[in-house]
Write a protein that holds these residues in place. Structure first.
Motif, PDB file in Angstrom:
ATOM      1  N   LEU A   1       0.812  -1.223   0.000  1.00 22.27           N
ATOM      2  CA  LEU A   1       0.000   0.000   0.000  1.00 22.27           C
ATOM      3  C   LEU A   1       0.843   1.270   0.000  1.00 22.27           C
ATOM      4  N   GLY A   2       2.024   1.200   0.626  1.00 16.93           N
ATOM      5  CA  GLY A   2       2.906   2.364   0.608  1.00 16.93           C
ATOM      6  C   GLY A   2       2.779   3.279   1.798  1.00 16.93           C
ATOM      7  N   ALA A   3       2.031   2.878   2.831  1.00 19.57           N
ATOM      8  CA  ALA A   3       1.937   3.705   4.037  1.00 19.57           C
ATOM      9  C   ALA A   3       3.239   3.681   4.820  1.00 19.57           C
ATOM     10  N   ALA A   4       4.047   2.647   4.613  1.00 21.16           N
ATOM     11  CA  ALA A   4       5.347   2.519   5.262  1.00 21.16           C
ATOM     12  C   ALA A   4       6.314   1.891   4.260  1.00 21.16           C
ATOM     13  N   ARG A   5       7.588   1.941   4.593  1.00 23.69           N
ATOM     14  CA  ARG A   5       8.631   1.427   3.711  1.00 23.69           C
ATOM     15  C   ARG A   5       9.242   0.181   4.353  1.00 23.69           C
ATOM     16  N   PHE A   6       9.030  -0.977   3.758  1.00 19.97           N
ATOM     17  CA  PHE A   6       9.542  -2.247   4.276  1.00 19.97           C
ATOM     18  C   PHE A   6      10.743  -2.665   3.435  1.00 19.97           C
ATOM     19  N   GLU A   7      11.929  -2.534   4.013  1.00 24.20           N
ATOM     20  CA  GLU A   7      13.160  -2.745   3.258  1.00 24.20           C
ATOM     21  C   GLU A   7      13.750  -4.125   3.534  1.00 24.20           C
ATOM     22  N   PHE A   8      14.252  -4.757   2.464  1.00 21.76           N
ATOM     23  CA  PHE A   8      14.859  -6.076   2.558  1.00 21.76           C
ATOM     24  C   PHE A   8      16.109  -6.120   1.683  1.00 21.76           C
ATOM     25  N   PRO A   9      17.174  -6.792   2.154  1.00 26.05           N
ATOM     26  CA  PRO A   9      18.406  -6.855   1.368  1.00 26.05           C
ATOM     27  C   PRO A   9      18.359  -7.885   0.244  1.00 26.05           C
ATOM     28  N   SER A  10      17.285  -8.680   0.187  1.00 28.53           N
ATOM     29  CA  SER A  10      17.164  -9.695  -0.854  1.00 28.53           C
ATOM     30  C   SER A  10      15.726 -10.174  -0.916  1.00 28.53           C
ATOM     31  N   TYR A  11      15.394 -10.850  -1.997  1.00 27.00           N
ATOM     32  CA  TYR A  11      14.068 -11.450  -2.086  1.00 27.00           C
ATOM     33  C   TYR A  11      13.909 -12.540  -1.036  1.00 27.00           C
ATOM     34  N   ALA A  12      15.000 -13.260  -0.733  1.00 24.71           N
ATOM     35  CA  ALA A  12      14.930 -14.319   0.273  1.00 24.71           C
ATOM     36  C   ALA A  12      14.486 -13.757   1.621  1.00 24.71           C
ATOM     37  N   GLU A  13      14.999 -12.570   1.992  1.00 27.37           N
ATOM     38  CA  GLU A  13      14.589 -11.955   3.253  1.00 27.37           C
ATOM     39  C   GLU A  13      13.128 -11.507   3.209  1.00 27.37           C
ATOM     40  N   LEU A  14      12.704 -11.001   2.075  1.00 29.16           N
ATOM     41  CA  LEU A  14      11.301 -10.623   1.911  1.00 29.16           C
ATOM     42  C   LEU A  14      10.401 -11.848   2.069  1.00 29.16           C
TER      43      LEU A  14
END
Length: 379
Positions: free
Chosen positions: A102-115
């Motif tokens: 949705l974009g209300a917050a920024r969820f950061e991950f260093p890789s797709y595996a972490e996501l």
């Protein structure tokens, strides 16, 4: 795959790409999962720069976001999208993805595996939370016989017992129906730890073994638990939208009444967002809270506070329950209560005109072998 034709907010799901190859691989992996979940037609990909690296940001098209969650209200997202996350694991995963996109917050991950791991941990947490039933007690505490206790180490696991199994025994009643005593804060720690441990067994067994060893010698609790296992998003200076929650979030409802908040254990209420507009009720798992019922309950704490024979402040839960049931039958009264409670909370120690809604939420750290930032303290 990249689509920049739709306006997008600054948040969403973000994956770091160190090289062009990394970017192409990560983009392909994310899009493949979005296609499996039938979400790809609604998502925009934006390529951004971050120093020498590229950043891939995925978010919903503005029109989809506004339709699914006007003003970032995720409480009705499942109803609007016709999702059934309680009975369908794919729908729970869709709800998690949509809420983050949705974009209300920024969820950061260093890789797709972490996501991918983060989504699975959220699913684990929701499943564990829905299966948790406890007895509320802020002073006494009990655990099954696979646990032991000392003041120096807290509750630890006896040798020969699995951390995952021990957490399940402590929080999920077996055939006997025995419920163990917890505070709501400690309950959220056990549920989150279980969700993380289940993913570590599969994703990072070496770190799971370290966690198991640590819990055989010393528990990680309270502020240290937050620092080791969780990251927080939103703040007093940059509050999250009041009805924005992602399944698996831990959050706090503050008691905005100064007098009743002096009762031990009633300063507020720690819960897990289950999705589908529901929050954990660890004491009656078949009666999860809605935002409305939770606000009404906290509101009536002020009407059920009394002093016992020793002069100590106590809470009469029977009065709370009676008042809640009566209020929920009166739409006008509910509307009046929500007008008071559905405000962002005030700062610690301030009781003027704030409500019970916190400005932030919490979710677990990264756990994959190459990128984990979950660092256990020294024993």
């Amino acid at each position: 795959m990249t689509n920049n034709s739709h306006a997008a907010p600054s948040g969403g799901v973000v994956v770091l790409a160190k090289t062009q190859t990394d970017m192409e691989v990560a983009q392909a992996e994310v899009w493949q999962r979005l296609r499996v979940l039938a979400l790809s037609a609604e998502v925009t990909t934006i390529v951004e720069s971050s120093g020498a690296n590229s950043v891939l940001r995925f978010c919903l098209h503005a029109t989809s976001a506004q339709t699914l969650a006007p003003e970032y209200n995720t409480l009705t997202l499942c109803a609007r999208r016709n999702l059934a996350p309680i009975d369908n694991a794919d729908d729970l995963e869709r709800e998690i993805w949509l809420s983050m996109l949705l974009g209300a917050a920024r969820f950061e991950f260093p890789s797709y595996a972490e996501l991918q791991a983060a989504v699975r941990i959220r699913m684990n947490i929701v499943t564990a939370a829905r299966n948790t039933t406890l007895a509320f007690d802020t002073e006494a505490a009990e655990r099954p016989d696979c646990w032991t206790y000392s003041e120096d180490t807290g509750f630890t696991i006896r040798p020969g017992h699995s951390l995952v199994a021990a957490l399940q025994k402590a929080t999920q009643p077996g055939p006997s129906g025995r419920c163990y005593s917890f505070s709501c804060y400690r309950a959220t720690e056990y549920v989150i730890l279980l969700g993380i441990a289940q993913e570590l067994e599969y994703r990072n067994p070496d770190l799971y073994d370290q966690l198991q060893t640590h819990w055989q010698q010393r528990a990680i609790m309270s502020g240290q638990f937050h620092d080791v296992f969780l990251r927080e998003y939103g703040s007093m200076s940059a509050p999250l939208p009041p009805k924005y929650y992602v399944p698996g979030d831990r959050l706090w409802f503050r008691n905005p009444d100064a007098h009743s908040s002096d009762v031990t254990g009633y300063e507020g209420s720690w819960v897990i967002y289950l999705g589908n507009g529901e929050f954990t009720n660890f004491w009656k798992r078949d009666q999860p809270y809605t935002l409305t019922s939770k606000c009404v309950e906290l509101y009536h704490w002020r009407h059920a506070t009394y002093r016992d024979d020793a002069g100590e402040l106590q809470m009469d839960e029977q009065i709370v329950e009676q008042r809640v049931q009566a209020s929920l039958q009166d739409e006008a009264e509910v509307e009046q209560i929500l007008a008071t409670m559905l405000k962002l909370r005030e700062e610690k120690g301030v009781y003027r005109d704030g409500g019970c809604i916190d400005t932030s939420r919490e979710y677990p750290r990264w756990v994959c072998p190459a990128t984990s930032d979950l660092l256990l303290p020294a024993l």
